[in-house]
Write an enzyme that holds these catalytic residues in place. Structure first.
Site, PDB file in Angstrom:
ATOM      1  N   LYS A 140       1.413  -0.698  -0.421  1.00 21.63           N
ATOM      2  CA  LYS A 140      -0.002   0.355   0.029  1.00 21.63           C
ATOM      3  C   LYS A 140       0.421   1.129  -0.208  1.00 21.63           C
ATOM      4  O   LYS A 140       1.120   1.763   0.976  1.00 21.63           O
ATOM      5  CB  LYS A 140      -0.939  -0.287   1.593  1.00 21.63           C
ATOM      6  CG  LYS A 140      -1.724   1.117   1.098  1.00 21.63           C
ATOM      7  CD  LYS A 140      -2.344   1.382   2.597  1.00 21.63           C
ATOM      8  CE  LYS A 140      -1.894   2.602   3.236  1.00 21.63           C
ATOM      9  NZ  LYS A 140      -1.537   3.756   2.335  1.00 21.63           N
ATOM     10  N   GLU A 174      10.639   1.588   9.673  1.00 22.04           N
ATOM     11  CA  GLU A 174      11.651   2.766   9.676  1.00 22.04           C
ATOM     12  C   GLU A 174      10.530   3.615   9.611  1.00 22.04           C
ATOM     13  O   GLU A 174      10.172   3.836   8.902  1.00 22.04           O
ATOM     14  CB  GLU A 174      11.634   2.321   8.084  1.00 22.04           C
ATOM     15  CG  GLU A 174      12.279   1.593   7.474  1.00 22.04           C
ATOM     16  CD  GLU A 174      13.844   1.218   8.284  1.00 22.04           C
ATOM     17  OE1 GLU A 174      14.718   2.443   8.263  1.00 22.04           O
ATOM     18  OE2 GLU A 174      14.883   0.376   7.947  1.00 22.04           O
ATOM     19  N   CYS A 189      14.013  11.078   5.899  1.00 24.14           N
ATOM     20  CA  CYS A 189      13.799  10.871   6.868  1.00 24.14           C
ATOM     21  C   CYS A 189      15.867  11.015   7.598  1.00 24.14           C
ATOM     22  O   CYS A 189      15.536  10.790   8.928  1.00 24.14           O
ATOM     23  CB  CYS A 189      13.698   9.742   7.387  1.00 24.14           C
ATOM     24  SG  CYS A 189      14.176   8.177   6.108  1.00 24.14           S
ATOM     25  N   GLU A 203      11.384  16.808  13.374  1.00 19.50           N
ATOM     26  CA  GLU A 203      11.460  16.291  12.464  1.00 19.50           C
ATOM     27  C   GLU A 203      10.840  18.098  11.999  1.00 19.50           C
ATOM     28  O   GLU A 203       9.880  17.652  11.774  1.00 19.50           O
ATOM     29  CB  GLU A 203      11.298  15.648  11.703  1.00 19.50           C
ATOM     30  CG  GLU A 203      12.058  14.465  11.118  1.00 19.50           C
ATOM     31  CD  GLU A 203      11.337  13.347  10.792  1.00 19.50           C
ATOM     32  OE1 GLU A 203       9.951  12.675  10.716  1.00 19.50           O
ATOM     33  OE2 GLU A 203      11.956  12.660   9.547  1.00 19.50           O
TER      34      GLU A 203
HETATM   35  N1  LIG Z   1      13.155   5.300   7.968  1.00 13.88           N
HETATM   36  C1  LIG Z   1      12.504   5.286   7.116  1.00 13.88           C
HETATM   37  O1  LIG Z   1      13.612   4.354   5.859  1.00 13.88           O
HETATM   38  C2  LIG Z   1      12.191   6.404   6.709  1.00 13.88           C
HETATM   39  C3  LIG Z   1      11.730   7.043   5.209  1.00 13.88           C
HETATM   40  C4  LIG Z   1      11.569   7.402   4.678  1.00 13.88           C
HETATM   41  C5  LIG Z   1      10.395   8.258   5.606  1.00 13.88           C
HETATM   42  N2  LIG Z   1      10.116   8.094   6.417  1.00 13.88           N
HETATM   43  C6  LIG Z   1       9.866   8.885   7.702  1.00 13.88           C
HETATM   44  O2  LIG Z   1       8.372   9.028   7.278  1.00 13.88           O
HETATM   45  C7  LIG Z   1       7.486   9.763   7.848  1.00 13.88           C
HETATM   46  C8  LIG Z   1       7.185  11.097   6.555  1.00 13.88           C
HETATM   47  O3  LIG Z   1       6.292  10.166   5.843  1.00 13.88           O
HETATM   48  P1  LIG Z   1       4.616  10.430   5.811  1.00 13.88           P
HETATM   49  O4  LIG Z   1       4.146  11.494   5.834  1.00 13.88           O
HETATM   50  O5  LIG Z   1       4.279   9.674   4.389  1.00 13.88           O
HETATM   51  O6  LIG Z   1       4.105   9.706   7.427  1.00 13.88           O
HETATM   52  P2  LIG Z   1       3.182   8.283   7.130  1.00 13.88           P
HETATM   53  O7  LIG Z   1       3.171   7.618   8.758  1.00 13.88           O
HETATM   54  O8  LIG Z   1       2.003   9.420   7.559  1.00 13.88           O
HETATM   55  O9  LIG Z   1       2.420   7.572   6.501  1.00 13.88           O
HETATM   56  C9  LIG Z   1       2.921   6.591   5.891  1.00 13.88           C
HETATM   57  C10 LIG Z   1       2.262   5.603   4.967  1.00 13.88           C
HETATM   58  O10 LIG Z   1       1.403   5.321   6.131  1.00 13.88           O
HETATM   59  C11 LIG Z   1       0.164   5.289   6.051  1.00 13.88           C
HETATM   60  N3  LIG Z   1      -0.657   5.302   7.178  1.00 13.88           N
HETATM   61  C12 LIG Z   1      -0.982   6.505   7.455  1.00 13.88           C
HETATM   62  N4  LIG Z   1      -2.115   6.550   8.671  1.00 13.88           N
HETATM   63  C13 LIG Z   1      -2.394   4.938   8.870  1.00 13.88           C
HETATM   64  C14 LIG Z   1      -2.915   3.828   9.674  1.00 13.88           C
HETATM   65  N5  LIG Z   1      -3.396   4.086  10.856  1.00 13.88           N
HETATM   66  N6  LIG Z   1      -2.920   2.633   9.115  1.00 13.88           N
HETATM   67  C15 LIG Z   1      -1.947   2.400   8.320  1.00 13.88           C
HETATM   68  N7  LIG Z   1      -1.427   3.272   7.612  1.00 13.88           N
HETATM   69  C16 LIG Z   1      -1.451   4.188   7.394  1.00 13.88           C
HETATM   70  C17 LIG Z   1       0.156   6.584   5.073  1.00 13.88           C
HETATM   71  O11 LIG Z   1      -1.129   5.939   3.537  1.00 13.88           O
HETATM   72  C18 LIG Z   1       1.907   6.553   4.353  1.00 13.88           C
HETATM   73  O12 LIG Z   1       1.613   5.210   2.830  1.00 13.88           O
HETATM   74  C19 LIG Z   1       8.662  11.087   8.602  1.00 13.88           C
HETATM   75  O13 LIG Z   1       8.433  10.875   9.511  1.00 13.88           O
HETATM   76  C20 LIG Z   1       9.880  10.269   7.400  1.00 13.88           C
HETATM   77  O14 LIG Z   1      10.498  10.116   8.516  1.00 13.88           O
HETATM   78  C21 LIG Z   1      11.575   6.872   7.561  1.00 13.88           C
END
Ligand SMILES: NC(=O)c1ccc[n+]([C@@H]2O[C@H](COP(=O)([O-])OP(=O)(O)OC[C@H]3O[C@@H](n4cnc5c(N)ncnc54)[C@H](O)[C@@H]3O)[C@@H](O)[C@H]2O)c1
Length: 484
Positions: free
Chosen positions: A181, A256, A290, A387
């Site tokens: 997803k 992650e 990230c 962040e």
């Molecule tokens: N550690 C890593 O490798 C890494 C890499 C890239 C981004 N990030 C982190 O990701 C964040 C930014 O990405 P974002 O805004 O898309 O994060 P997010 O957590 O809002 O969303 C990530 C994914 O989770 C889904 N999602 C949201 N709520 C959900 C729920 N309740 N149940 C299941 N899925 C759900 C979203 O649709 C999306 O596909 C930042 O904190 C960044 O640091 C981490």
């Protein structure tokens, strides 16, 4: 519409059980270009029922996929890698349109994304067990590694291709089917990868990609007992929810999550190299990575010199639509992201920070933001703890090595950390002292397919990429062979 060489790469349907399909109720979500505000198209708004279908299809596909030899699976993955590279221009255009990053960065991400498929095509052939010395004369102890079973992946918008291949590559190579997803803001990159996966010969059900209601899809992925492993990249907040949802069925989980990377410049550093590293680490993807430098700690003796050189380098960044030549910083992903950067700046300025450059929305409108540098930032400011996820470099000042290590570690996150120094003794001391899954020494770029990517503390669990990245998709089985 996008000027693609192969327009069939832009799919507005999901890929489940080898078929391209709409949501059961035909509902859709819009996908918008953050640089222009234009609607690029729609994707299906799917939920629980479609997720169940994808998981059932994965389960049905599993026996045949795991029975294939590693070499057979590898051949399909290699073809997929080749197709990604052959279609890199189109994939990059799709990514820039939905995510905003400059075209050159998008192309870089496509080759980075493909590198995981290529790497795991090889790594899958090297999965091996063990024979241990037996404490019994009549029995032998054999350890095997087997595919864990049906996997699910949830990925973010900031790296719409690489965050997928980093999970799908090892899962498929290990012999596991996987349901993906992608983030609702950037689904077209994911669906384009599925088009190429299908062309590469992935059997039906082995890879499904579905878009829609993240909560409903996530709940099904984490609670359905067929799924044995969930891999998530995204915010710490959502990671926590998924971990709770996985508890009743005890799934293997890798996370992650967010970061808050310190970037330390010691007095003895090569200042020009440190500025170059800071630009790469902080302003790539408009600061939406990230692992990007979130807190820049500069030692007293070179503080003003570093600040001046950083401002000179940041002034050369060109903000604009990522498809235009020479643009080095695209828009932020959405309005919410702009508001967060504004809040961090306003909070810092109200507590005494000094604005060196930028600080405002860009005149281009939409979600463009000026590359910003703040000096005299202190630990009481919001940016020290969270962040920013935007093009803001806050400069903190420090006097001693012990002081900066304490400041750098004073966070619940521990993904990446960076420092610049030419003192070899210090290099080892500081690298060991930083509480972080990854440390860059005299470099601002660390990610690649060869090295283990992942965090400590609330930045996550598990490692992706590298030989270590296979482990999460395998289970260890011990066979005690009697009658010898
Ligand atoms: N550690 C890593 O490798 C890494 C890499 C890239 C981004 N990030 C982190 O990701 C964040 C930014 O990405 P974002 O805004 O898309 O994060 P997010 O957590 O809002 O969303 C990530 C994914 O989770 C889904 N999602 C949201 N709520 C959900 C729920 N309740 N149940 C299941 N899925 C759900 C979203 O649709 C999306 O596909 C930042 O904190 C960044 O640091 C981490």
């Amino acid at each position: 519409m996008l000027n693609l060489k192969d327009p069939s790469l832009l799919r507005q349907q999901c890929f489940i059980d080898g078929e391209w399909c709409d949501a059961n109720d035909a509902s859709t979500i819009d996908v918008v270009n953050p640089a222009t505000g234009e609607r690029l198209g729609t994707v299906p708004h799917m939920g629980k029922a479609e997720t169940q279908r994808a998981i059932d299809a994965a389960n049905a596909a599993w026996p045949a996929w795991r029975k294939k030899t590693a070499k057979e699976r590898s051949a399909i993955l290699r073809t997929w890698n080749d197709l990604m590279l052959a279609n890199a221009d189109d994939l990059a255009l799709i990514m820039t349109a939905e995510q905003g990053k400059p075209l050159a960065e998008a192309k870089g991400e496509i080759s980075y994304a493909a590198s995981f498929i290529e790497w795991f095509a090889e790594e899958g052939k090297r999965v091996a067990g063990d024979t241990l010395q037996s404490p019994w004369p009549d029995r032998r102890i054999v350890v095997t590694k087997e595919p864990i079973g049906v996997c699910a992946a949830i990925t973010p918008w900031n790296f719409p291709a690489a965050m997928i291949t980093r999970k799908v590559g090892p899962a498929l190579a290990a012999g596991c089917p996987i349901v993906v997803k992608p983030a609702e803001l950037t689904p077209f990159s994911a669906l384009a990868l599925a088009v190429l996966g299908e062309r590469a010969g992935l059997p039906k059900g082995v890879l499904s990609v579905l878009t829609g209601d993240s909560k409903a899809i996530g709940l099904e992925m984490t609670s359905n007992p067929i799924v044995r492993k969930v891999s998530f990249t995204g915010s710490t907040q959502v990671g926590r929810i998924l971990m709770q949802q996985c508890a009743p069925t005890i799934k293997k989980l890798s996370l992650e999550l967010g970061g808050n990377a310190p970037f330390i410049v010691f007095d003895d550093a090569d200042v020009d190299a440190a500025v170059e590293g800071a630009i790469a680490s902080k302003y790539r993807n408009a600061g939406q990575t990230c692992v990007c430098a979130n807190r820049l700690y500069v030692q007293d003796g070179i503080y003003e010199k570093f600040a001046e050189k950083l401002v000179a380098a940041v002034s050369k960044l060109k903000v604009g639509n990522g498809v235009e030549a020479g643009v080095t910083q695209g828009p932020l992903i959405e309005e919410k992201a702009v508001v967060k950067v504004e809040q961090h700046i306003a909070d810092a300025l109200s507590k005494g920070a000094r604005l060196m450059m930028g600080g405002k929305r860009h005149e281009l409108g939409h979600s463009f933001f000026q590359p910003t540098v703040l000096a005299d930032v202190t630990t009481s400011m919001q940016v020290a703890g969270e962040e920013t996820f935007g093009p803001l470099a806050p400069l903190f000042r420090f006097k001693t090595e012990d002081e900066v290590i304490a400041m750098a570690n004073d966070t619940e996150f521990g993904l990446a950390a960076y420092f610049y120094s030419r003192d070899i003794g210090r290099v080892w001391r500081v690298a060991e002292a930083l509480e972080s899954g990854m440390v860059g020494v005299n470099t601002g770029l660390i990610s690649n397919e060869v090295a283990p990517f992942g965090g400590v503390k609330q930045s996550g669990l598990g490692r992706e990429g590298s030989v270590y990245g296979m482990d999460d998709y395998l289970v260890i089985k011990y066979i005690c062979m009697g009658g010898v």
